[in-house]
Design a protein around this motif. Structure first.
Motif, mmCIF file in Angstrom:
data_model
loop_
_atom_site.group_PDB
_atom_site.id
_atom_site.type_symbol
_atom_site.label_atom_id
_atom_site.label_comp_id
_atom_site.label_asym_id
_atom_site.label_seq_id
_atom_site.Cartn_x
_atom_site.Cartn_y
_atom_site.Cartn_z
ATOM 1 N N LEU A 134 23.052 99.217 22.766
ATOM 2 C CA LEU A 134 23.493 98.429 21.621
ATOM 3 C C LEU A 134 24.744 97.692 22.108
ATOM 4 C CD1 LEU A 134 23.250 97.545 18.718
ATOM 5 C CD2 LEU A 134 24.439 99.606 18.002
ATOM 6 N N GLN A 135 24.490 96.551 22.712
ATOM 7 C CA GLN A 135 25.539 95.846 23.447
ATOM 8 C C GLN A 135 26.437 95.036 22.527
ATOM 9 O OE1 GLN A 135 24.244 92.762 26.214
ATOM 10 N NE2 GLN A 135 25.616 93.622 27.759
ATOM 11 N N ALA A 136 27.741 95.125 22.805
ATOM 12 C CA ALA A 136 28.733 94.420 21.988
ATOM 13 C C ALA A 136 29.335 93.253 22.752
ATOM 14 C CB ALA A 136 29.832 95.387 21.574
ATOM 15 N N LYS A 137 29.607 92.177 22.016
ATOM 16 C CA LYS A 137 30.216 91.003 22.627
ATOM 17 C C LYS A 137 31.158 90.333 21.630
ATOM 18 C CE LYS A 137 29.120 86.561 24.783
ATOM 19 N NZ LYS A 137 28.035 85.611 25.143
ATOM 20 N N PRO A 138 32.443 90.139 21.995
ATOM 21 C CA PRO A 138 33.377 89.450 21.091
ATOM 22 C C PRO A 138 32.913 88.023 20.822
ATOM 23 C CG PRO A 138 34.533 90.541 22.900
ATOM 24 C CD PRO A 138 33.083 90.565 23.242
ATOM 25 N N ALA A 153 29.475 90.470 18.111
ATOM 26 C CA ALA A 153 28.015 90.506 18.030
ATOM 27 C C ALA A 153 27.494 91.783 18.681
ATOM 28 C CB ALA A 153 27.424 89.283 18.724
ATOM 29 N N PHE A 154 26.585 92.458 17.980
ATOM 30 C CA PHE A 154 25.959 93.668 18.515
ATOM 31 C C PHE A 154 24.449 93.420 18.629
ATOM 32 C CE2 PHE A 154 29.987 95.127 17.026
ATOM 33 C CZ PHE A 154 30.314 96.216 17.837
ATOM 34 N N THR A 155 23.930 93.606 19.849
ATOM 35 C CA THR A 155 22.522 93.328 20.115
ATOM 36 C C THR A 155 21.782 94.589 20.522
ATOM 37 O OG1 THR A 155 23.080 91.096 20.869
ATOM 38 C CG2 THR A 155 20.910 91.947 21.480
ATOM 39 N N PRO A 195 14.458 95.873 17.212
ATOM 40 C CA PRO A 195 14.485 95.590 18.655
ATOM 41 C C PRO A 195 14.853 94.141 18.939
ATOM 42 C CG PRO A 195 12.589 96.932 18.113
ATOM 43 C CD PRO A 195 13.211 96.538 16.803
ATOM 44 N N ASN A 196 15.821 93.954 19.872
ATOM 45 C CA ASN A 196 16.292 92.630 20.299
ATOM 46 C C ASN A 196 17.028 91.846 19.200
ATOM 47 O OD1 ASN A 196 15.165 92.901 22.936
ATOM 48 N ND2 ASN A 196 13.158 92.479 22.036
ATOM 49 N N MET A 234 45.410 87.669 24.729
ATOM 50 C CA MET A 234 44.722 88.542 23.777
ATOM 51 C C MET A 234 43.513 89.183 24.452
ATOM 52 S SD MET A 234 43.468 87.480 19.958
ATOM 53 C CE MET A 234 43.282 88.705 18.650
ATOM 54 N N LEU A 235 43.349 90.490 24.255
ATOM 55 C CA LEU A 235 42.233 91.221 24.852
ATOM 56 C C LEU A 235 41.355 91.784 23.743
ATOM 57 C CD1 LEU A 235 40.953 92.450 27.451
ATOM 58 C CD2 LEU A 235 42.381 94.457 27.058
ATOM 59 N N MET A 236 40.089 91.398 23.728
ATOM 60 C CA MET A 236 39.142 91.883 22.724
ATOM 61 C C MET A 236 38.373 93.072 23.300
ATOM 62 S SD MET A 236 39.870 89.807 20.382
ATOM 63 C CE MET A 236 38.626 90.202 19.179
ATOM 64 N N ASP A 237 38.139 94.063 22.467
ATOM 65 C CA ASP A 237 37.425 95.254 22.934
ATOM 66 C C ASP A 237 36.459 95.717 21.845
ATOM 67 O OD1 ASP A 237 36.653 97.325 24.540
ATOM 68 O OD2 ASP A 237 38.377 98.601 24.077
ATOM 69 N N CYS A 238 35.227 95.257 21.931
ATOM 70 C CA CYS A 238 34.190 95.661 20.979
ATOM 71 C C CYS A 238 33.188 96.536 21.713
ATOM 72 C CB CYS A 238 33.476 94.430 20.415
ATOM 73 S SG CYS A 238 34.592 93.246 19.620
ATOM 74 N N TYR A 239 32.786 97.635 21.092
ATOM 75 C CA TYR A 239 31.838 98.525 21.762
ATOM 76 C C TYR A 239 31.155 99.440 20.746
ATOM 77 C CZ TYR A 239 35.831 101.750 21.482
ATOM 78 O OH TYR A 239 36.878 102.514 21.044
ATOM 79 N N THR A 240 30.068 100.070 21.216
ATOM 80 C CA THR A 240 29.354 101.052 20.399
ATOM 81 C C THR A 240 29.934 102.423 20.695
ATOM 82 O OG1 THR A 240 27.342 99.736 20.492
ATOM 83 C CG2 THR A 240 27.102 102.034 19.849
#
Length: 290
Positions: A134-138, A153-155, A195-196, A234-240
């Protein structure tokens, strides 16, 4: 007859061999000092300095060997006894041996520490690989009604729906990862990702408070919405943080390998390479002393 001729030739070619070499006498402090003066009378100033360092090294060797064990004998007494009857070159060799062995011990200790940290990092990486399906992207940071709103965004990169998961959206400055803020949201049976499928989630934080907490970030120069985060420090940190997949729960805990630990591990590996490349010996210690 030939043996006597050979011996005579050796005495002529190497006259020093037929002269008895002075040795240290460690029976008492007085005898030791007397023998040391005799030896130092026939050596250079450089060799005297080398002898001083050698005696210090041998004292350190005694400290190392004793550890926490108590011993009534003083370090000097133990050193005197150890070099009793030994020549100057033998004393140098003793000290040289300890220096090399001690250097190797430092290498082995650091290697063991790095191995432990590597194993911890490996476990964290394996867990992150599971969570990153479940990939995260700022996406962007925006300013809305006095609130700093961060979008990520979470994919879902699996072939099944994910309905039980926790996302984290965070920011900090590039100078200090602890000067920011994070938001954790659980989704159990809500916001199911097919899915996806990709979904955009957001979290908000008071903008004025953000400016006070992270002074290294160039807030006053920002033009919202912001997508080029590094431009403003600025550092973004998005994750599952957690998800359930095939009935198995994968979740980050308090014992995971942090980014700070990763930087420290890299630093230790660089220090280890330098340590392995170092020259070690009494002559090298003399250079350090100068």
């Amino acid at each position: 007859m030939k043996k006597y001729v050979a011996l005579l030739l050796m005495m002529i070619i190497f006259p020093g061999l037929c002269i008895s070499q002075e040795v240290f006498k460690g029976g008492s402090k007085e005898k030791f000092e007397e023998s040391r003066k005799k030896i130092e009378a026939g050596i250079t100033e450089k060799e005297k300095d080398k002898l001083e360092i050698a005696l210090r090294v041998l004292a350190l060797a005694v400290i190392y060997e004793r550890g926490d064990k108590t011993n009534k004998k003083s370090f000097d007494e133990v050193v005197r006894k150890r070099i009793n009857g030994k020549s100057l070159s033998e004393v140098f060799n003793l000290a040289e041996q300890f220096v090399k062995e001690d250097h190797q011990r430092k290498i082995e200790k650091m290697e063991a520490q790095i191995k432990t940290e590597d194993l911890k990092k490996q476990k964290t990486d394996q867990l992150k690989a599971k969570l990153n399906v479940l990939q995260a992207k700022p996406v962007k940071a925006d300013l809305q009604n006095g609130q700093l709103v961060i979008y990520c965004a979470f994919t879902n990169h699996t072939n099944q729906a994910i309905s039980n998961y926790t996302t984290v959206i965070a920011y900090s400055s590039t100078e200090d990862e602890n000067d920011g803020w994070s938001c954790s949201k659980g989704h159990e049976g809500t916001s199911t990702l097919a899915p996806n499928e990709t979904r955009i989630f957001s979290c908000s934080y008071p903008f004025e408070a953000a400016k006070k907490n992270s002074t290294a970030i160039k807030w006053d120069q920002m033009k919202f919405p912001v997508t080029d985060f590094s431009t403003y420090n600025m550092l973004m940190d998005c994750y599952t943080e957690m998800l359930v997949l095939n009935g198995t729960t994968y979740a980050q805990g308090n014992n995971e390998f942090t980014k700070q630990e990763e930087r420290e591990l890299l630093k230790s590996k660089n220090e280890l390479e330098k340590l392995k490349a170092e020259r070690v010996g009494l002559d090298d210690l003399m250079i350090i002393k100068k």
